[in-house]
Enzyme design. Sequence first.
Site, PDB file in Angstrom:
ATOM      1  N   ASP A 108      32.770   2.115 -56.716  1.00 15.41           N
ATOM      2  CA  ASP A 108      33.136   2.286 -55.316  1.00 15.41           C
ATOM      3  C   ASP A 108      32.971   0.958 -54.582  1.00 15.41           C
ATOM      4  O   ASP A 108      31.930   0.316 -54.683  1.00 15.41           O
ATOM      5  CB  ASP A 108      32.233   3.347 -54.669  1.00 15.41           C
ATOM      6  N   GLU A 192      39.228   2.381 -57.081  1.00 11.97           N
ATOM      7  CA  GLU A 192      40.161   2.914 -56.086  1.00 11.97           C
ATOM      8  C   GLU A 192      41.205   1.863 -55.752  1.00 11.97           C
ATOM      9  O   GLU A 192      40.901   0.671 -55.744  1.00 11.97           O
ATOM     10  CB  GLU A 192      39.393   3.194 -54.798  1.00 11.97           C
ATOM     11  N   ASP A 273      27.642   6.345 -51.197  1.00 11.08           N
ATOM     12  CA  ASP A 273      28.423   5.487 -52.086  1.00 11.08           C
ATOM     13  C   ASP A 273      28.342   5.926 -53.548  1.00 11.08           C
ATOM     14  O   ASP A 273      29.323   5.852 -54.292  1.00 11.08           O
ATOM     15  CB  ASP A 273      27.972   4.031 -51.939  1.00 11.08           C
TER      16      ASP A 273
END
Length: 288
Positions: A108, A192, A273
Amino acid sequence: MAQIVKRAYMYRFYPTPGQADYPTFKSRKKSRASAEYTRSAFRWRDGTLTLAKMSEPLRIVWSRPLPEGAEPSTVTVSRDSAGRWFVSILVEEMIRPLDPTDNRMGVDAGITALVTLSTGEKVTNPRHERADRRKLAKAQRALARKAKGSANRAKARLKVARVYARIADRRRDFLHKLSTRLVRENQTVVIEDLTVRTMVRNHTLARAISDASWRELRSALEYKAAWYGRELVVVDRWFPSSKLCSACGALQDTMPLNVRTWECACGASHDRDVNAAKNILAAGLAER
Ligand SMILES: [Zn+2]
């Protein structure tokens, strides 16, 4: 199977005094000006590199060795805005894939940490970066006070460029090590796609540096995964990684940025997170 890849090795060098034939760069505005030399425009002999029309080899600081027997195919000379000279040497190199592993990792892109891993580990920004950023802000304020066109302004601009170059160097080195570690330790790495998120953000300096870090990390993961027989999965940018409970799958209505830890109705308590990184991993594995 081993593959042959083209790989660039970058080194600093110091111009030889009195040697006038360094490339002249047309654009002064660009932060990095460069000139490319193909095979016929330089000589590579006994580990020394001499550019066409020069009598002496470049005084290169060999901070790491070129692979044994490497034959440079292209050489690029550049100078950054801090006035430092670099030479990038492109060579062909044999790369062997790593032994397979069962490890998988979600990553992340963080706000407080640079990245958070699905194992719960938080990777913070390189040491000294906070202090360097303060110095950068100070140098920028000093630059803003100097009169346009003055010698002091030129000096102040160089100072800004030097501090910025130091931040960029440390960050590059740090991201290089981080991406190598992630690819070595894991068969699959899931990240991501942040393209849109990056564009809509307001661009403070800290933000711009973090965004640049993320882009560098992603591209390093991409080529290293390809080199070493690993898999990089990029999940959709609209995936609600922060709002989903990684334990039960319940979707929260909102998850404001200031919420760092939260508890789901199922009883699971989450670090924001770490939870996101776990969701990213699960989404990536499902997508394959
Ligand atoms: Zn839950």
